[in-house]
Every structure is written in C-alpha cells, then in structure tokens.
Design a protein around this motif. Structure first.
Motif, PDB file in Angstrom:
ATOM      1  N   PHE A 126      14.217 -10.886  -7.033  1.00  0.00           N
ATOM      2  CA  PHE A 126      13.901 -10.091  -5.850  1.00  0.00           C
ATOM      3  C   PHE A 126      15.141  -9.336  -5.362  1.00  0.00           C
ATOM      4  CE2 PHE A 126      10.594 -13.342  -5.852  1.00  0.00           C
ATOM      5  CZ  PHE A 126       9.459 -12.577  -5.607  1.00  0.00           C
ATOM      6  N   GLY A 127      15.841  -8.704  -6.306  1.00  0.00           N
ATOM      7  CA  GLY A 127      17.034  -7.950  -5.936  1.00  0.00           C
ATOM      8  C   GLY A 127      16.723  -6.735  -5.083  1.00  0.00           C
ATOM      9  N   ASP A 128      15.550  -6.138  -5.274  1.00  0.00           N
ATOM     10  CA  ASP A 128      15.144  -4.971  -4.481  1.00  0.00           C
ATOM     11  C   ASP A 128      13.670  -5.121  -4.126  1.00  0.00           C
ATOM     12  OD1 ASP A 128      14.581  -2.539  -3.326  1.00  0.00           O
ATOM     13  OD2 ASP A 128      15.555  -1.334  -4.880  1.00  0.00           O
ATOM     14  N   CYS A 129      13.407  -5.804  -3.041  1.00  0.00           N
ATOM     15  CA  CYS A 129      12.025  -6.096  -2.637  1.00  0.00           C
ATOM     16  C   CYS A 129      11.254  -4.829  -2.272  1.00  0.00           C
ATOM     17  CB  CYS A 129      12.009  -7.047  -1.440  1.00  0.00           C
ATOM     18  SG  CYS A 129      12.849  -8.610  -1.722  1.00  0.00           S
ATOM     19  N   GLU A 130      11.941  -3.877  -1.650  1.00  0.00           N
ATOM     20  CA  GLU A 130      11.272  -2.654  -1.211  1.00  0.00           C
ATOM     21  C   GLU A 130      10.788  -1.811  -2.391  1.00  0.00           C
ATOM     22  OE1 GLU A 130      10.608  -1.696   1.941  1.00  0.00           O
ATOM     23  OE2 GLU A 130      11.440  -3.548   2.751  1.00  0.00           O
ATOM     24  N   LEU A 131      11.406  -1.983  -3.527  1.00  0.00           N
ATOM     25  CA  LEU A 131      10.971  -1.277  -4.736  1.00  0.00           C
ATOM     26  C   LEU A 131       9.952  -2.106  -5.509  1.00  0.00           C
ATOM     27  CD1 LEU A 131      11.312   1.084  -6.757  1.00  0.00           C
ATOM     28  CD2 LEU A 131      13.138  -0.254  -7.832  1.00  0.00           C
ATOM     29  N   LYS A 132      10.261  -3.378  -5.731  1.00  0.00           N
ATOM     30  CA  LYS A 132       9.462  -4.215  -6.624  1.00  0.00           C
ATOM     31  C   LYS A 132       8.060  -4.495  -6.089  1.00  0.00           C
ATOM     32  CE  LYS A 132       9.472  -8.670  -8.992  1.00  0.00           C
ATOM     33  NZ  LYS A 132      10.305  -9.768  -9.499  1.00  0.00           N
ATOM     34  N   ILE A 133       7.963  -4.924  -4.859  1.00  0.00           N
ATOM     35  CA  ILE A 133       6.673  -5.406  -4.348  1.00  0.00           C
ATOM     36  C   ILE A 133       5.655  -4.281  -4.194  1.00  0.00           C
ATOM     37  CG2 ILE A 133       5.543  -6.532  -2.382  1.00  0.00           C
ATOM     38  CD1 ILE A 133       8.014  -8.373  -2.237  1.00  0.00           C
ATOM     39  N   PRO A 134       5.991  -3.136  -3.580  1.00  0.00           N
ATOM     40  CA  PRO A 134       4.993  -2.049  -3.533  1.00  0.00           C
ATOM     41  C   PRO A 134       4.572  -1.549  -4.913  1.00  0.00           C
ATOM     42  CG  PRO A 134       6.699  -1.692  -1.897  1.00  0.00           C
ATOM     43  CD  PRO A 134       7.179  -2.819  -2.767  1.00  0.00           C
ATOM     44  N   GLN A 135       5.510  -1.539  -5.872  1.00  0.00           N
ATOM     45  CA  GLN A 135       5.164  -1.095  -7.219  1.00  0.00           C
ATOM     46  C   GLN A 135       4.128  -2.006  -7.865  1.00  0.00           C
ATOM     47  OE1 GLN A 135       8.756  -0.744  -9.550  1.00  0.00           O
ATOM     48  NE2 GLN A 135       9.026   1.414  -9.033  1.00  0.00           N
ATOM     49  N   ARG A 136       4.265  -3.312  -7.634  1.00  0.00           N
ATOM     50  CA  ARG A 136       3.411  -4.270  -8.327  1.00  0.00           C
ATOM     51  C   ARG A 136       2.175  -4.682  -7.521  1.00  0.00           C
ATOM     52  NH1 ARG A 136       7.256  -8.376 -11.827  1.00  0.00           N
ATOM     53  NH2 ARG A 136       8.593  -6.770 -12.736  1.00  0.00           N
ATOM     54  N   TRP A 137       2.243  -4.549  -6.196  1.00  0.00           N
ATOM     55  CA  TRP A 137       1.164  -5.078  -5.364  1.00  0.00           C
ATOM     56  C   TRP A 137       0.502  -4.023  -4.478  1.00  0.00           C
ATOM     57  CZ3 TRP A 137      -0.595  -9.982  -6.069  1.00  0.00           C
ATOM     58  CH2 TRP A 137       0.199 -10.803  -6.870  1.00  0.00           C
ATOM     59  N   GLY A 138       0.912  -2.768  -4.609  1.00  0.00           N
ATOM     60  CA  GLY A 138       0.272  -1.689  -3.865  1.00  0.00           C
ATOM     61  C   GLY A 138       1.217  -0.989  -2.922  1.00  0.00           C
ATOM     62  N   GLU A 139       1.208   0.336  -2.953  1.00  0.00           N
ATOM     63  CA  GLU A 139       2.119   1.113  -2.125  1.00  0.00           C
ATOM     64  C   GLU A 139       1.838   0.937  -0.632  1.00  0.00           C
ATOM     65  OE1 GLU A 139       4.737   2.847  -2.886  1.00  0.00           O
ATOM     66  OE2 GLU A 139       4.610   2.536  -5.054  1.00  0.00           O
ATOM     67  N   LYS A 140       0.566   0.846  -0.266  1.00  0.00           N
ATOM     68  CA  LYS A 140       0.209   0.801   1.163  1.00  0.00           C
ATOM     69  C   LYS A 140       0.216  -0.616   1.727  1.00  0.00           C
ATOM     70  CE  LYS A 140      -2.577   5.023   1.231  1.00  0.00           C
ATOM     71  NZ  LYS A 140      -3.922   5.601   1.538  1.00  0.00           N
ATOM     72  N   ASP A 141      -0.320  -1.553   0.967  1.00  0.00           N
ATOM     73  CA  ASP A 141      -0.476  -2.916   1.494  1.00  0.00           C
ATOM     74  C   ASP A 141       0.117  -3.960   0.539  1.00  0.00           C
ATOM     75  OD1 ASP A 141      -2.308  -2.580  -0.511  1.00  0.00           O
ATOM     76  OD2 ASP A 141      -4.057  -3.218   0.642  1.00  0.00           O
ATOM     77  N   GLY A 142       1.142  -3.562  -0.200  1.00  0.00           N
ATOM     78  CA  GLY A 142       1.720  -4.455  -1.196  1.00  0.00           C
ATOM     79  C   GLY A 142       2.289  -5.738  -0.609  1.00  0.00           C
TER      80      GLY A 142
END
Length: 222
Positions: free
Chosen positions: A49-65
C-alpha cells in the motif's frame, strides 16, 4: 540454518495496512507464546500500500473504490474474532501510504529493541484497523511510538540522518530478491520455506516443528 539447539529464524514480511497481516497477528502471537525462545521473528516490510490513492481506485472503482475496499476488508476479517475492524475503515481518515509507518518502524528498530519495534508495529495496526486513524501521519506515528516507550528525539535523529530510509530500502530490496510478492509472507530455513498469505496456524506450527526436529543439513519435510 536451524538445529535442535538454535533458534528458528522467521523473516516476517508484511504491510501494516494489509488486512491479512492483521488477521495473521493472532497466529504470530500464538507461535511466539508456544515456542518462546526457540523461535525468533524478524520483522520486515513489503510495499503493498505504498500509494493508496492510486492503487485502491484503480482496483476497486474510481468513484467508490475506498468504500468497496473497506467493505471487502470488513468481510475478510469477519470470520476472525481477534481481527477487529472499524466500521468506517478506509472511509474515514484514509492513510495515503503505508510507507510512512514502515519508515517510522525502521527508525524504531535502529534505536530500540526488536521487541519494541514489534510492539510499535502492533500499536500502529490497532490504531488503523480498530480506531480508523490515519497512520500515514508522522505526528501520529511518533505519538504511538512514544506510547510504546521510544524516545521521539532518537527516532527523529534516525529519520533525519537517512539511516531509517536506508533500512527500509534494504528491506524492500531484500523482499524483491527473495521473491516476496505479498503480505504477510513467512520465510524460514534460510529462504528454503516460504509461506504466503492466509496461512493457517497448524501449517505454520508444523513447519517450525519439522525444522526443530531435523538437523541443519537435512531439509524439512513440510
């Protein structure tokens, strides 16, 4: 290498924001309780989780990731009674990166005992998973380390002179060399045995038991 008369070294790689490492925490504590001084756990860090703002929206959704990921984390932890998760995790006080916590912990390891570093790592995990605190905030991390008995000035010195970041980079490079791709990863027997992910306690225990039974020049049957 391990013999009947020496400690079993466990190189334990994890990311403080990883729910599977949070779930594994109870197993880690049980191993240390059962085997005592026969095992020695060496904590290391891996970048998940070095860059949460990049990783999580990419994998779990841009709006509600973050909401989707928070739900996933709660569902993953639900079967494990000891792995308490705050209902607003990843929705409230979101950390931007686990790297700040890893850096702080490397500083603690340079200025305190291994036990102090492990206790601080656990306190940081509790602050995140149980209290939904932003554990990428360095002021908070320093406060948590002080709670566990570390001197703020000593930690700041290790941060300021580059020794903490050097230790963290060494961990990350070593993880890459060993092929550590996830959190948690348990490495035993000088790298010959690698256990990754949601590994059950009995499997972990069996690997340690076999290493204690076998001489250094004989491979474990696990």
């Amino acid at each position: 290498m391990s013999t009947n008369n020496s400690d079993i070294i466990i190189d334990y790689y994890s990311d403080v924001l990883c729910v599977w490492a949070w779930i594994a925490q109870h197993r880690l504590e049980q191993l240390e309780k059962q085997w005592g001084k026969q095992i020695k756990v060496q904590h290391h860090f891996v970048d998940i989780f070095g860059d949460c703002e990049l990783k999580i929206p990419q994998r779990w959704g841009e709006k509600d990731g973050f909401e989707n990921f928070g739900k996933h984390v709660r569902e993953s932890a639900a079967p494990f009674e000891m792995a308490t998760v705050h209902p607003e995790l990843w929705e409230k006080n979101r950390p931007r990166s686990s790297a700040q916590a890893h850096l702080l912990l490397c500083a603690v390891s340079l200025t305190n005992s291994a036990e102090a570093m492990a206790a601080t790592a656990l306190r940081i995990r509790r602050a995140f998973f149980c209290e939904a605190q932003n554990v990428s905030n360095m002021d908070l991390l320093l406060d948590l380390a002080e709670e566990q008995g570390s001197a703020r000035d000593s930690i700041l010195a290790a941060l300021n002179d580059g020794s903490a970041i050097a230790a963290l980079m060494s961990d990350l490079c070593r993880a890459k060399e060993l092929g550590v791709n996830g959190s948690p990863t348990w490495i035993l027997n000088s790298g010959r045995q690698v256990l990754y992910g949601n590994v059950g306690y009995r499997i972990l225990n069996a690997n340690i038991e076999e290493l204690l039974k076998h001489p250094a020049d004989e491979a474990s049957w696990c």
